[in-house]
Structure formats: structure tokens, C-alpha cells
Design a protein around this motif. Structure first.
Motif, PDB file in Angstrom:
ATOM      1  N   ALA A 192      65.643  17.830  33.782  1.00 30.15           N
ATOM      2  CA  ALA A 192      64.706  16.933  34.090  1.00 30.15           C
ATOM      3  C   ALA A 192      64.847  16.427  35.521  1.00 30.15           C
ATOM      4  CB  ALA A 192      64.824  15.647  33.287  1.00 30.15           C
ATOM      5  N   GLU A 193      65.995  16.120  35.937  1.00 27.77           N
ATOM      6  CA  GLU A 193      66.227  15.704  37.456  1.00 27.77           C
ATOM      7  C   GLU A 193      66.224  16.970  38.388  1.00 27.77           C
ATOM      8  OE1 GLU A 193      70.163  13.990  37.712  1.00 27.77           O
ATOM      9  OE2 GLU A 193      69.612  12.202  36.691  1.00 27.77           O
ATOM     10  N   ALA A 194      66.328  18.033  38.095  1.00 26.73           N
ATOM     11  CA  ALA A 194      66.071  19.388  38.803  1.00 26.73           C
ATOM     12  C   ALA A 194      64.614  19.388  38.955  1.00 26.73           C
ATOM     13  CB  ALA A 194      66.569  20.571  38.173  1.00 26.73           C
ATOM     14  N   ASN A 195      63.828  19.024  38.009  1.00 25.31           N
ATOM     15  CA  ASN A 195      62.066  19.134  38.230  1.00 25.31           C
ATOM     16  C   ASN A 195      61.573  17.884  38.767  1.00 25.31           C
ATOM     17  OD1 ASN A 195      60.771  21.787  36.652  1.00 25.31           O
ATOM     18  ND2 ASN A 195      62.954  21.251  35.849  1.00 25.31           N
ATOM     19  N   GLY A 196      62.432  16.964  39.255  1.00 27.10           N
ATOM     20  CA  GLY A 196      61.859  15.609  39.750  1.00 27.10           C
ATOM     21  C   GLY A 196      61.388  14.750  38.815  1.00 27.10           C
TER      22      GLY A 196
ATOM     23  N   ASP B  61      42.377  13.411  27.399  1.00 26.82           N
ATOM     24  CA  ASP B  61      42.119  13.837  28.652  1.00 26.82           C
ATOM     25  C   ASP B  61      43.129  14.904  28.626  1.00 26.82           C
ATOM     26  OD1 ASP B  61      40.317  11.833  29.145  1.00 26.82           O
ATOM     27  OD2 ASP B  61      41.803  10.613  30.006  1.00 26.82           O
ATOM     28  N   ASN B  62      42.552  16.076  29.355  1.00 23.52           N
ATOM     29  CA  ASN B  62      43.393  17.193  29.643  1.00 23.52           C
ATOM     30  C   ASN B  62      44.088  16.968  30.935  1.00 23.52           C
ATOM     31  OD1 ASN B  62      44.314  19.645  29.570  1.00 23.52           O
ATOM     32  ND2 ASN B  62      42.861  20.795  30.319  1.00 23.52           N
ATOM     33  N   LEU B  63      45.344  16.564  31.060  1.00 24.31           N
ATOM     34  CA  LEU B  63      46.240  16.270  31.944  1.00 24.31           C
ATOM     35  C   LEU B  63      47.062  17.511  32.305  1.00 24.31           C
ATOM     36  CD1 LEU B  63      47.598  12.671  30.410  1.00 24.31           C
ATOM     37  CD2 LEU B  63      45.547  13.319  31.922  1.00 24.31           C
ATOM     38  N   PHE B  64      47.322  17.367  33.543  1.00 26.20           N
ATOM     39  CA  PHE B  64      48.442  18.809  34.357  1.00 26.20           C
ATOM     40  C   PHE B  64      49.439  18.031  34.926  1.00 26.20           C
ATOM     41  CE2 PHE B  64      43.840  19.993  34.063  1.00 26.20           C
ATOM     42  CZ  PHE B  64      44.143  21.493  33.336  1.00 26.20           C
ATOM     43  N   ILE B  65      50.449  18.774  34.753  1.00 25.27           N
ATOM     44  CA  ILE B  65      51.890  18.308  35.390  1.00 25.27           C
ATOM     45  C   ILE B  65      52.504  19.610  36.045  1.00 25.27           C
ATOM     46  CG2 ILE B  65      52.287  16.633  33.794  1.00 25.27           C
ATOM     47  CD1 ILE B  65      54.267  18.488  32.470  1.00 25.27           C
ATOM     48  N   ALA B  66      53.125  19.519  37.230  1.00 23.12           N
ATOM     49  CA  ALA B  66      53.889  20.513  37.628  1.00 23.12           C
ATOM     50  C   ALA B  66      55.332  20.476  37.233  1.00 23.12           C
ATOM     51  CB  ALA B  66      53.991  20.189  39.323  1.00 23.12           C
ATOM     52  N   TYR B  67      55.720  21.579  36.438  1.00 20.77           N
ATOM     53  CA  TYR B  67      57.007  21.570  35.726  1.00 20.77           C
ATOM     54  C   TYR B  67      57.418  22.984  35.422  1.00 20.77           C
ATOM     55  CZ  TYR B  67      60.350  18.403  33.577  1.00 20.77           C
ATOM     56  OH  TYR B  67      61.513  17.375  33.553  1.00 20.77           O
ATOM     57  N   ASP B  68      58.738  23.238  35.337  1.00 18.28           N
ATOM     58  CA  ASP B  68      59.229  24.776  35.104  1.00 18.28           C
ATOM     59  C   ASP B  68      59.114  24.786  33.534  1.00 18.28           C
ATOM     60  OD1 ASP B  68      61.021  26.642  33.914  1.00 18.28           O
ATOM     61  OD2 ASP B  68      61.772  26.602  36.108  1.00 18.28           O
ATOM     62  N   GLN B  69      58.379  25.703  33.103  1.00 22.02           N
ATOM     63  CA  GLN B  69      57.731  25.620  31.578  1.00 22.02           C
ATOM     64  C   GLN B  69      59.250  25.927  30.863  1.00 22.02           C
ATOM     65  OE1 GLN B  69      54.644  28.687  30.842  1.00 22.02           O
ATOM     66  NE2 GLN B  69      54.652  28.205  28.680  1.00 22.02           N
ATOM     67  N   ARG B  70      59.978  26.796  31.375  1.00 25.40           N
ATOM     68  CA  ARG B  70      60.895  26.983  30.401  1.00 25.40           C
ATOM     69  C   ARG B  70      62.172  25.775  30.214  1.00 25.40           C
ATOM     70  NH1 ARG B  70      66.016  29.247  32.018  1.00 25.40           N
ATOM     71  NH2 ARG B  70      65.125  29.204  33.913  1.00 25.40           N
ATOM     72  N   HIS B  71      62.157  25.056  31.680  1.00 24.91           N
ATOM     73  CA  HIS B  71      62.819  24.020  31.328  1.00 24.91           C
ATOM     74  C   HIS B  71      62.433  22.979  30.559  1.00 24.91           C
ATOM     75  CE1 HIS B  71      65.051  24.826  35.383  1.00 24.91           C
ATOM     76  NE2 HIS B  71      65.390  25.706  34.385  1.00 24.91           N
TER      77      HIS B  71
ATOM     78  N   ASN C 189      74.235  26.074  34.533  1.00 20.16           N
ATOM     79  CA  ASN C 189      74.821  26.607  36.077  1.00 20.16           C
ATOM     80  C   ASN C 189      73.542  27.152  36.518  1.00 20.16           C
ATOM     81  OD1 ASN C 189      76.813  27.219  37.712  1.00 20.16           O
ATOM     82  ND2 ASN C 189      76.270  29.270  37.474  1.00 20.16           N
ATOM     83  N   ARG C 190      72.325  27.309  35.733  1.00 19.15           N
ATOM     84  CA  ARG C 190      71.241  27.640  36.643  1.00 19.15           C
ATOM     85  C   ARG C 190      69.980  26.473  36.807  1.00 19.15           C
ATOM     86  NH1 ARG C 190      72.100  32.355  33.264  1.00 19.15           N
ATOM     87  NH2 ARG C 190      70.843  31.687  31.736  1.00 19.15           N
ATOM     88  N   ARG C 191      70.421  25.315  36.735  1.00 13.99           N
ATOM     89  CA  ARG C 191      69.492  23.967  36.513  1.00 13.99           C
ATOM     90  C   ARG C 191      68.955  23.732  37.653  1.00 13.99           C
ATOM     91  NH1 ARG C 191      74.661  22.600  37.345  1.00 13.99           N
ATOM     92  NH2 ARG C 191      75.183  21.059  38.761  1.00 13.99           N
ATOM     93  N   ASP C 192      69.310  24.406  39.060  1.00 17.12           N
ATOM     94  CA  ASP C 192      68.653  24.347  40.267  1.00 17.12           C
ATOM     95  C   ASP C 192      67.839  25.320  40.555  1.00 17.12           C
ATOM     96  OD1 ASP C 192      70.801  26.068  40.432  1.00 17.12           O
ATOM     97  OD2 ASP C 192      71.360  25.637  42.440  1.00 17.12           O
ATOM     98  N   ARG C 193      67.601  26.364  39.548  1.00 17.26           N
ATOM     99  CA  ARG C 193      66.654  27.353  40.055  1.00 17.26           C
ATOM    100  C   ARG C 193      65.354  27.129  39.103  1.00 17.26           C
ATOM    101  NH1 ARG C 193      71.045  32.084  38.452  1.00 17.26           N
ATOM    102  NH2 ARG C 193      72.759  31.163  39.934  1.00 17.26           N
ATOM    103  N   THR C 194      64.292  26.136  39.659  1.00 13.01           N
ATOM    104  CA  THR C 194      63.388  25.859  39.025  1.00 13.01           C
ATOM    105  C   THR C 194      62.172  26.688  39.379  1.00 13.01           C
ATOM    106  OG1 THR C 194      62.752  24.130  40.836  1.00 13.01           O
ATOM    107  CG2 THR C 194      64.209  23.414  38.744  1.00 13.01           C
ATOM    108  N   ASN C 195      61.218  26.999  38.714  1.00 11.46           N
ATOM    109  CA  ASN C 195      59.947  27.702  38.946  1.00 11.46           C
ATOM    110  C   ASN C 195      58.900  26.903  38.558  1.00 11.46           C
ATOM    111  OD1 ASN C 195      58.085  29.626  39.652  1.00 11.46           O
ATOM    112  ND2 ASN C 195      58.385  30.783  37.905  1.00 11.46           N
ATOM    113  N   GLN C 196      58.348  25.880  39.363  1.00 15.19           N
ATOM    114  CA  GLN C 196      57.388  24.936  38.883  1.00 15.19           C
ATOM    115  C   GLN C 196      56.071  25.616  38.751  1.00 15.19           C
ATOM    116  OE1 GLN C 196      57.705  21.149  40.697  1.00 15.19           O
ATOM    117  NE2 GLN C 196      59.652  20.920  40.127  1.00 15.19           N
TER     118      GLN C 196
END
Length: 534
Positions: free
Chosen positions: A508-512, A421-431, A380-387
Motif C-alpha cells: 500500500a505504501e509503495a503505491n502511495g 459512480d464509476n470511480l478511477f484510481i491509479a494503482y498497481d493491479q497485482r498489488h 522484496n519486489r514491493r518497490d517495483r510498482t506498475n501503476q
């Protein structure tokens, strides 16, 4: 007020257009007429002229008229306000030339006075009818003066005025008809131009509306020629028009839709709403005939992505179900906590082994119900992302350490990649932690639990794409069950609740990103598609 101004502007433009065309016509007519006079004079010869005719004067006037006509034909393309004001003078000169030539040819009996009617008609079109009666008056005066000269010179009877009088009346009648015709033609042309502008505006509005529609729109005729399509329909067309002159057939651009249209056009019993599959996508086609009386004149085809509609409906149902289950979960937690507390108190008592076994079963099922409640609340909290910006290398190392420690998995049995290589992503760490935990735990449970049974690979997908692959050496998912793999509450395990994979895909879909399943030759893989950032 604006419509009246527009109509007056269009009327003025129509008058100028009509005037320009008429001037070109009368210039050409004047030149041809003068050349005919010159050739006629040379052909007949001076010795064949009658007593009342003057051959030398006729030839001189014809030659002067031809030079005048040729000069006007040369200067006609020059756009100048002076030439516009000179147009009435040209007509008056034409009238005088015709009357003088008529006089040299023997007067009214020569029949050349009829040329005045043609001149007055064309002059009426040039002046849009405003000076038509003035030209008729000039011609009448000229005719009467010429006839008076003939009567005085040759002592003709007074009845000789009858022919000039009738010709003068004809000039006035012709002038009035020319005035009425020019006025009506100007109004008709202005109305046609106004309607053309309205149709063009309407076409632009229709094009704007179709571009803003969510559905694809294709307009075709009975020969399968594509006349219009919006941007939403372009992904379905292999060929589109480069310019307005090019003709593209639907059969060359979207063969499946062309087959549907052909069947629909020749079969009245086929529904206007059809569902077809193109490029693994289900499309709903709605065909509306251009002519409501028959389907044989073409159609407007509206295209909807049926899979998206079904997905949206499913998401709406699941959202409502999520809110309902979340409310129920909150209500269940309080009595469940009381049951768990009472069970713990009973376990402290000195019971026999059978009773202790029963209490342990209660404790296990309480823990299972509590886990289901946690999963439902998390869903129920899947849309509350903190990327946030995450270092993928460091995140996977931390996850690997925690996962192996908590799930008690030997390090040799779970293998992770070594990052260059040190790669970076934008994601909610908890998700991301929960997605990988669910996938790796699911893969471990279905693996053979040997060295290298569980692997986490990282491969690049294009320039900015990245795939995280969780691979196990288990038997994989049966083909008939793969379409149910990410459905909620679907599981093949006796102890599972069927929410792990569903929650992973939703997060996954909530984080794009996108989560998919792939069957391998030996085992299976879950692939999480990510985007690399700088």
C-alpha cells in the motif's frame, strides 16, 4: 577586487550622507546665529555702541546674513549638483560675513572671531576635510586685513597683530583636527556600513541554510520571544509572525516546547537532547544556547521527528533483512523442490494409513514453506510498482468473483457495495489484488462465517479521497497487540506466517496509499485509503 570596489562605493555613500547631515546642521546654526545678531542689535540700541563700533553697519550685516541664511535653508532640500558645488562658496561667504560683523562690532577685541573656528569645523565636515586648510587660509587673510585696517584707522601699535595671529593659528589647528575627524568619521561609517551589509548577507545565508534543513529550527530569547523559525517548524506553531515588527511568544504558539525550554534554561543538569510528544508525534528536541557561557540568553531549538527517524531505521533494517531472506529463499527453493518431488513419489507407493498420514504432513509443511518463500520474494519486489488507471467498480467485481470461488465463500456471506459512480484510481493491479486478498482472507478467517460476516465498503474521504473498508464480525485484535499488528512474522494463528498484513501495508505504501486498523463496536475493520483520479 570586488571587495575594494564595494568598500569604495560604501565610503562614497557615507561621505554623501555625512555631508548632507552637516549641511543641515550648519544651515540651522547660520540662521540662529544671524537672528541672534539681529536681536542683539535691536536690544542694545545705537546709542550704547562704542567709538570703534558701527551699530548701523552691524545691524545691516546681521539682517543681510539672516536673509542669506533663510534663503539657503529653503533651497537646501532641493537636490541639485549646482548646490553641491555652491557649498564652498557658502562657507567663504560665511567667513566674510563673520569678519565684517566682527569689524562692525569693534574688531578682534569683540571676540566674534571665535565663530570662525566653529565655521571652519563644520566646513571641514561638509568637504570631508579636503578644503579645511583652504577655509583656514581665507579666514586668516580676512583677519589680518581687518586688523590692518583697524591699525591704520585708529593708529594702533604693531603688537595688535598678536591676537589675529593666535586666532589664525587656532583656525589652522582646528582645520587640521576637523580634517582628521572627518576622515576618521567617514572611514568608521563606511566600515560600519560594510559590516552591516556583511551581517545582513550572513543573516540571509543563515536563513537559507535553516530553510533547507530537514529539521525544524526555532530561535528564541530568554523571554520566549520567537526571533526566527524555518518552514519545517511551522506545523508545530499555532501562531507565527505576520511581519518583522510583530512579536510572538513560544508559550502562545507551542506550549509544550516552551515548558521544555523553561526547564532547560534554569536547570543545568537537564540534557540538551529531549524527547516529547506533540499531536501524537514523538519529537526529539536539541537545545543549543545562544551564549555558550550561559543558558539564560535564549537558545536555538532543533526539532526532529523521532518517529520518522525510528521508522527510517526500521525500514533500513527491514530492507537489509528482505535482501537477506530473498537470497535465502532462492537457496531454499531448490532443495525444497527436491523434497516435494520425493514426497510425491513416496505418496504413490502403497503404504499403510499411518505412513500416508506422515507423508501428508510433510506435503502440508512443504506447501507452507513454499508460501512463506513466495511472500518473502513478493515483499522484496514491493518497490517495483506498475501503476495503471483502474475502474474501481469493475476491479472489485472481478476480485469478488475470484475470491469467493477460490476461497469457497458463499456470496451471501461476503457483501460488496453497489457503485453509483464509476470511480478511477491509479494503482498497481497485482498489488491491489494481493492487498485485498490478504485482508479479506484474514477477515474471513476471524469472522463468524455467517451471512454478512464479511463486508467490503467504499466511502468517500474528502473531495479526492476514497476509503476501502474490509469489515468482519470477529472479536477483533486485543488492544495490547494492536501496535504489533503490522510487524513482520507476528501472528496469533498457529498456521500463519505473520507476513500477510505486513506485506499488505508495504505494498500500500509503495503505491502511495495508507493501510490502517480500526476497532468497531461489533467486529473490526481494515481501511485502505486511496486517491481518486479523473
Amino acid at each position: 577586487m570586488n571587495d575594494n570596489i564595494l568598500y569604495r562605493n560604501i565610503t562614497a555613500q557615507s561621505e554623501l550622507s555625512l555631508q548632507a547631515r552637516t549641511i543641515r546642521i550648519i544651515n540651522v546654526f547660520r540662521l540662529i546665529l544671524s537672528l541672534i545678531f539681529v536681536l542683539f542689535s535691536l536690544y542694545v540700541g545705537q546709542e550704547n555702541w562704542g567709538e570703534t563700533q558701527d551699530a548701523s553697519l552691524f545691524f545691516s550685516l546681521s539682517l543681510a546674513y539672516s536673509l542669506f541664511s533663510f534663503t539657503l535653508l529653503l533651497v537646501a532640500p532641493v537636490r541639485s549638483s549646482a548646490l553641491v558645488f555652491f557649498n564652498p562658496v557658502q562657507i567663504i561667504i560665511d567667513i566674510f560675513f563673520i569678519i565684517f560683523i566682527m569689524h562692525a562690532a569693534g574688531g578682534i577685541q569683540s571676540g566674534l572671531g571665535l565663530l570662525l573656528i566653529i565655521t571652519i569645523v563644520t566646513a571641514s565636515l561638509i568637504s570631508n576635510g579636503r578644503l579645511a586648510l583652504f577655509y583656514a587660509a581665507i579666514a586668516t587673510i580676512g583677519l589680518l586685513l581687518e586688523q590692518s585696517y583697524q591699525i591704520a584707522k585708529w593708529m594702533l601699535p604693531i603688537s595688535g597683530y598678536s591676537q589675529p595671529a593666535m586666532l589664525s593659528l587656532s583656525c589652522f589647528a582646528t582645520a587640521w583636527l576637523g580634517y582628521s575627524f572627518a576622515k576618521r568619521m567617514t572611514q568608521s561609517e563606511a566600515l560600519a556600513s560594510a559590516r552591516g551589509i556583511d551581517l545582513e548577507n550572513l543573516a540571509q545565508v543563515n536563513a537559507l541554510i535553516t530553510e533547507e534543513m530537514q529539521d525544524g529550527v526555532i530561535v528564541i530569547d530568554q523571554f520566549l520571544n520567537i526571533h526566527h523559525h524555518n518552514s519545517q517548524a511551522m506545523p508545530l506553531l499555532t501562531r507565527t509572525k505576520v511581519n518583522d515588527e510583530e512579536t510572538v511568544k513560544l508559550s502562545d504558539s507551542a506550549l509544550e516546547i516552551a515548558h521544555v525550554f523553561t526547564r532547560w534554561m534554569h536547570a543545568e543538569n537537564i540534557s540538551e537532547n529531549l524527547i516529547i510528544s506533540i499531536n501524537n508525534k514523538e519529537l526529539k528536541l536539541r537545545l543549543e544556547p545562544i551564549n555558550h557561557d550561559s543558558r539564560l540568553y535564549g537558545a536555538v531549538i532543533f526539532i526532529q521527528d523521532w518517529s520518522q527517524i525510528q521508522s527510517a531505521a526500521q525500514q533500513s533494517k527491514l530492507a537489509a533483512l528482505g535482501r537477506l531472506t530473498a537470497n535465502i529463499a532462492h537457496e531454499i527453493r531448490n532443495p525444497l523442490s527436491a523434497i516435494s518431488h520425493a514426497n510425491q513419489l513416496l505418496q504413490e507407493e502403497d503404504f499403510n494409513l499411518q505412513n500416508k498420514r506422515m507423508l501428508q504432513i510433510i506435503a502440508d509443511n512443504i506447501q507452507r514453506i513454499d508460501q512463506i518463500i513466495k511472500d518473502v520474494l513478493e515483499l522484496n519486489r514491493r518497490d517495483r510498482t506498475n501503476q495503471e488507471r483502474l475502474s474501481l467498480h469493475q476491479f472489485i467485481l472481478d476480485f469478488y468473483t475470484q475470491f469467493c470461488a477460490v476461497e469457497k465463500i458463499p456470496a451471501s456471506h461476503f457483501q460488496i457495495p453497489s457503485f453509483k459512480d464509476n470511480l478511477f484510481i491509479a494503482y498497481d493491479q497485482r498489488h491491489l489484488m494481493q492487498i485485498l486478498w490478504n485482508l479479506c482472507k484474514n477477515g474471513w478467517e476471524h469472522s463468524q462465517k455467517q451471512v454478512g460476516s464479511l463486508k467490503l465498503n467504499c466511502t468517500k474521504n474528502g473531495r479526492a479521497g476514497l476509503n476501502l473498508e474490509i469489515i468482519d464480525d470477529g472479536e477483533g485484535v486485543a488492544e495490547e497487540n494492536r501496535n504489533k499488528l503490522f510487524e513482520p512474522f507476528y501472528t496469533t494463528k498457529t498456521t500463519g506466517n505473520g507476513l500477510g498484513l505486513y506485506i499488505s501495508r508495504e505494498l500500500a505504501e509503495a503505491n502511495g496509499s495508507r493501510l490502517s486498523y480500526q476497532k468497531l463496536d461489533s467486529g473490526s475493520a481494515f481501511i485502505l485509503q486511496l486517491q481518486i483520479i479523473n
